[in-house]
Design a protein around this motif. Structure first.
Motif, PDB file in Angstrom:
ATOM      1  N   ARG A   1      -6.504   5.322 -13.111  1.00  0.00           N
ATOM      2  CA  ARG A   1      -5.366   4.794 -12.352  1.00  0.00           C
ATOM      3  C   ARG A   1      -5.676   4.743 -10.867  1.00  0.00           C
ATOM      4  NH1 ARG A   1      -2.075   1.055 -11.412  1.00  0.00           N
ATOM      5  NH2 ARG A   1      -0.090   1.660 -10.439  1.00  0.00           N
ATOM      6  N   GLN A   2      -6.345   5.750 -10.343  1.00  0.00           N
ATOM      7  CA  GLN A   2      -6.737   5.723  -8.928  1.00  0.00           C
ATOM      8  C   GLN A   2      -7.620   4.515  -8.638  1.00  0.00           C
ATOM      9  OE1 GLN A   2      -8.372   9.761  -8.413  1.00  0.00           O
ATOM     10  NE2 GLN A   2      -7.211   9.846  -6.502  1.00  0.00           N
TER      11      GLN A   2
ATOM     12  N   LEU B   1      -6.747   1.514  -6.038  1.00  0.00           N
ATOM     13  CA  LEU B   1      -7.579   1.282  -4.861  1.00  0.00           C
ATOM     14  C   LEU B   1      -8.313  -0.052  -4.942  1.00  0.00           C
ATOM     15  CD1 LEU B   1      -8.443   2.489  -2.190  1.00  0.00           C
ATOM     16  CD2 LEU B   1     -10.260   3.724  -3.379  1.00  0.00           C
ATOM     17  N   GLU B   2      -8.969  -0.294  -6.065  1.00  0.00           N
ATOM     18  CA  GLU B   2      -9.746  -1.531  -6.182  1.00  0.00           C
ATOM     19  C   GLU B   2      -8.836  -2.748  -6.267  1.00  0.00           C
ATOM     20  OE1 GLU B   2     -12.926  -1.660  -5.615  1.00  0.00           O
ATOM     21  OE2 GLU B   2     -12.881   0.524  -5.379  1.00  0.00           O
ATOM     22  N   GLY B   3      -7.642  -2.563  -6.860  1.00  0.00           N
ATOM     23  CA  GLY B   3      -6.687  -3.671  -6.913  1.00  0.00           C
ATOM     24  C   GLY B   3      -6.217  -4.067  -5.525  1.00  0.00           C
ATOM     25  N   LEU B   4      -5.912  -3.073  -4.688  1.00  0.00           N
ATOM     26  CA  LEU B   4      -5.486  -3.361  -3.320  1.00  0.00           C
ATOM     27  C   LEU B   4      -6.615  -3.980  -2.508  1.00  0.00           C
ATOM     28  CD1 LEU B   4      -3.442  -0.107  -2.600  1.00  0.00           C
ATOM     29  CD2 LEU B   4      -2.504  -2.421  -2.761  1.00  0.00           C
TER      30      LEU B   4
ATOM     31  N   GLN C   1      -1.967   9.767  -4.900  1.00  0.00           N
ATOM     32  CA  GLN C   1      -2.199  11.173  -4.560  1.00  0.00           C
ATOM     33  C   GLN C   1      -1.966  12.076  -5.766  1.00  0.00           C
ATOM     34  OE1 GLN C   1      -3.230  11.463  -1.389  1.00  0.00           O
ATOM     35  NE2 GLN C   1      -3.704  13.631  -1.568  1.00  0.00           N
ATOM     36  N   ALA C   2      -0.990  11.735  -6.584  1.00  0.00           N
ATOM     37  CA  ALA C   2      -0.658  12.561  -7.750  1.00  0.00           C
ATOM     38  C   ALA C   2      -1.765  12.567  -8.799  1.00  0.00           C
ATOM     39  CB  ALA C   2       0.651  12.075  -8.368  1.00  0.00           C
ATOM     40  N   GLU C   3      -2.643  11.589  -8.758  1.00  0.00           N
ATOM     41  CA  GLU C   3      -3.738  11.501  -9.733  1.00  0.00           C
ATOM     42  C   GLU C   3      -4.846  12.517  -9.462  1.00  0.00           C
ATOM     43  OE1 GLU C   3      -4.391   9.219 -12.510  1.00  0.00           O
ATOM     44  OE2 GLU C   3      -2.203   9.241 -12.331  1.00  0.00           O
TER      45      GLU C   3
ATOM     46  N   ILE D   1       0.829  -1.209   0.000  1.00  0.00           N
ATOM     47  CA  ILE D   1       0.000   0.000   0.000  1.00  0.00           C
ATOM     48  C   ILE D   1       0.863   1.258   0.000  1.00  0.00           C
ATOM     49  CG2 ILE D   1      -1.850   1.244   1.154  1.00  0.00           C
ATOM     50  CD1 ILE D   1      -2.771  -1.390   2.390  1.00  0.00           C
ATOM     51  N   MET D   2       1.795   1.353   0.934  1.00  0.00           N
ATOM     52  CA  MET D   2       2.625   2.558   1.035  1.00  0.00           C
ATOM     53  C   MET D   2       3.362   2.910  -0.257  1.00  0.00           C
ATOM     54  SD  MET D   2       4.229   2.569   4.883  1.00  0.00           S
ATOM     55  CE  MET D   2       3.278   3.217   6.262  1.00  0.00           C
ATOM     56  N   PRO D   3       3.906   1.925  -0.979  1.00  0.00           N
ATOM     57  CA  PRO D   3       4.616   2.281  -2.213  1.00  0.00           C
ATOM     58  C   PRO D   3       3.731   2.925  -3.287  1.00  0.00           C
ATOM     59  CG  PRO D   3       5.274   0.097  -1.471  1.00  0.00           C
ATOM     60  CD  PRO D   3       4.094   0.501  -0.634  1.00  0.00           C
ATOM     61  N   LEU D   4       2.413   2.804  -3.159  1.00  0.00           N
ATOM     62  CA  LEU D   4       1.499   3.360  -4.158  1.00  0.00           C
ATOM     63  C   LEU D   4       0.870   4.680  -3.709  1.00  0.00           C
ATOM     64  CD1 LEU D   4      -0.279   0.055  -5.272  1.00  0.00           C
ATOM     65  CD2 LEU D   4       1.382   1.386  -6.587  1.00  0.00           C
ATOM     66  N   GLU D   5       1.161   5.105  -2.483  1.00  0.00           N
ATOM     67  CA  GLU D   5       0.557   6.324  -1.933  1.00  0.00           C
ATOM     68  C   GLU D   5       0.783   7.542  -2.821  1.00  0.00           C
ATOM     69  OE1 GLU D   5       1.690   7.594   1.974  1.00  0.00           O
ATOM     70  OE2 GLU D   5       1.235   5.636   2.837  1.00  0.00           O
TER      71      GLU D   5
END
Length: 411
Positions: free
Chosen positions: A48-49, A53-56, A34-36, A26-30
Motif C-alpha cells: 500500500r505504501q 507513493l508511486e501512484g502520486l 504513515q500507518a503502514e 497528497i495530504m489526504p493520504l499522509e
C-alpha cells in the motif's frame, strides 16, 4: 541594489498546480501512508505504501510537475532559486511532498554533484535513474568518532591500490541509506596526509550501495524514531574496493565539491521548513477555533491571540530572509551568498520549531501523540538544526563576515 522576490506569471500558474496537488491529493493520504510503517518489515515499503507513493509520483510526472529543483537549467523549468523557494515551501507542507515531485534530499544535492562533476558513465548509471525517480541515493560525510561540524576532521581512509581505492572507516547519519531503493552513495573521504593544506586532504568518491565490505550497523534514532523506511544509517566500510575512476574530480577536491553541493541543499531545507511552519500554524488556528474550554474557544483563552500573531510575523520574517538568500544565490557569487545562507539556516528551523511547538501546545496531549503530524514534524525540524552544519557553526560564519567590516585582522 534592486532585489526581486517575485515570480513570473507562468510560474505562478505552475505553483498553483503544485499547491493544489499537495492539498487535494497528497495530504489526504499522509495518515494512511504513515500507518503502514511497521505493519511488515519496517525497512521495506508495504504494497500500500508503494501504491500511494508511486501512484502520486506517476501523477506528478504525467502532469509535468517534476524536478523543479533544476534551477537555471534547460532540463527543468528554468526557475530561479527565488522562484523555487515558493515551490519548496508548498512541498514542505507534507512529508511526502518533496519526493512526489522528485525534489527530495539528499537526492537533489547528489544529482547536482553528478551533473556538475560526474563522468559520462556516472551520469548514465546514476544520474539518469535519479532524475527519473527510479532509485534513491545517500550522502555520507558525518563520522561518529570526530567532530564532523569541522569537515577537515573527516578521516575515513581512502587509499589508492592499483586501479582501485580501498575504503575503511565508519559513517553515520547517512540519510536515506535505509531505503531499499537507495543504490548509490557519495562519500567524503580522506586521501591526503598532514603535509597537505587542511582543505586539500579530503575527496569525494562514488560508491555503489551493494559493494562488498559495506555493513549497515543500525538506524540512528531521533528522539526514539528511526524514520523507517528512509532512515539515517550508521555504516561500516571494511576494505571496500572502488574503481579509481569513481573519485570525483581528483584527490583533494572534496571541499570544492561540498560547497557546490551543500549551498543549495541548505537553503532547500530552509524553504521546506517554512512550509512546515505554515502547515503547523494552519493546524493551530483551526484547533483554536474548533475546541472549547472554560466556556470559550481556545483562541480566546490566555495569550493565544498573541501566540498566533507572533507565529505569523516570525514566519513572514523567515520567508523574506530565505528569499533574500535565494536572491544572492541567483547572482552567481557563492561567497556573497554564503553568509545569507548561514543566516537562514539558523533562522528557518528555529522559527519552524517554535510554531510547531506552539501548535502542539494548542492540541494538548493529542499534539505529542501519533494522532497529529506535529510530533514527527518537530523531530524532523529539530534535527535540521544540526544537519548541514549546526547553528553554532553558521552563527560563527555570520559573525566573522560582520566583524570583518570593522577590522583588517583575520577573525
Amino acid at each position: 541594489m534592486d532585489m526581486n522576490f517575485g515570480m513570473r506569471a507562468e510560474n505562478r500558474k505552475l505553483l498553483d498546480r503544485v499547491a493544489t496537488m499537495v492539498r487535494d491529493e497528497i495530504m489526504p493520504l499522509e495518515a494512511e501512508y504513515q500507518a503502514e510503517i511497521g505493519k511488515e518489515d519496517r525497512w521495506q515499503y508495504t504494497a500500500r505504501q508503494a501504491e500511494i507513493l508511486e501512484g502520486l509520483k506517476a501523477k506528478a510526472k504525467e502532469q509535468g510537475l517534476w524536478n523543479f529543483w533544476l534551477t537555471d537549467s534547460d532540463k527543468g523549468f528554468g526557475l530561479s532559486t527565488v522562484e523555487y523557494a515558493y515551490f519548496a515551501e508548498e512541498m514542505g507542507k507534507t512529508p511526502l511532498g518533496a519526493e512526489v515531485f522528485n525534489c527530495a534530499a539528499p537526492d537533489t544535492g547528489n544529482m547536482e554533484v553528478f551533473e556538475r562533476y560526474g563522468t559520462d558513465k556516472m551520469k548514465e548509471e546514476w544520474l539518469a535513474p535519479l532524475l527519473e525517480g527510479k532509485i534513491r541515493s545517500a550522502y555520507l560525510m558525518t563520522e561518529p568518532d570526530v567532530a564532523s561540524s569541522d569537515a577537515t576532521n573527516v578521516s575515513m581512509a581512502c587509499v589508492r591500490d592499483g586501479d582501485d581505492y580501498v575504503l575503511n572507516g565508519e559513517k553515520w547519519w547517512a540519510s536515506g541509506a535505509g531505503d531499499p531503493r537507495c543504490k548509490v552513495y557519495i562519500v567524503m573521504v580522506k586521501t591526503g596526509g598532514e603535509d597537505l593544506p587542511k582543505h586539500q586532504r579530503q575527496s569525494m568518491i562514488v560508491v555503489p550501495a551493494d559493494t562488498p565490505g559495506i555493513e549497515v550497523l543500525r538506524p540512528m534514532e531521533v528522539y526514539g524514531h528511526d524514520d523507517a523506511p528512509h532512515g539515517h544509517m550508521h555504516i561500516r566500510f571494511t576494505n571496500v574496493r572502488v574503481p579509481a575512476e569513481n573519485l570525483l574530480l581528483g584527490e583533494g577536491r572534496g571541499f570544492e565539491i561540498a560547497q557546490g553541493r551543500l549551498g543549495p541543499g541548505r537553503i532547500h531545507h530552509c524553504m521546506r521548513a517554512i512550509g512546515q511552519a505554515e502547515s503547523a500554524l494552519e493546524q493551530m488556528c483551526k484547533r483554536s477555533l474548533q475546541r472549547e474550554a472554560f466556556g470559550k474557544k481556545l483562541a480566546h483563552l490566555g495569550a493565544n491571540y498573541d501566540i498566533v500573531a507572533e507565529c505569523r510575523m516570525e514566519i513572514e520574517m523567515a520567508r523574506l530572509l530565505c528569499l533574500k538568500a535565494a536572491w544572492y544565490m541567483d547572482q552567481g557569487d557563492g561567497r556573497a551568498a554564503a553568509p545569507w545562507i548561514s543566516q537562514i539556516k539558523v533562522v528557518a528551523p528555529r522559527v519552524a520549531l517554535k510554531v510547531i511547538d506552539e501548535a502542539v501546545q494548542m492540541f494538548g496531549g493529542q499534539g505529542v501523540s501519533q494522532d497529529t503530524p506535529l510530533a514527527i514534524a518537530w523531530t524532523h525540524v529539530r534535527t535540521l538544526r544540526l544537519a548541514d552544519g549546526p547553528d553554532a557553526v553558521h552563527r560563527r560564519q555570520v559573525a566573522r563576515v560582520e566583524l570583518k567590516k570593522y577590522t583588517q585582522e583575520k577573525v
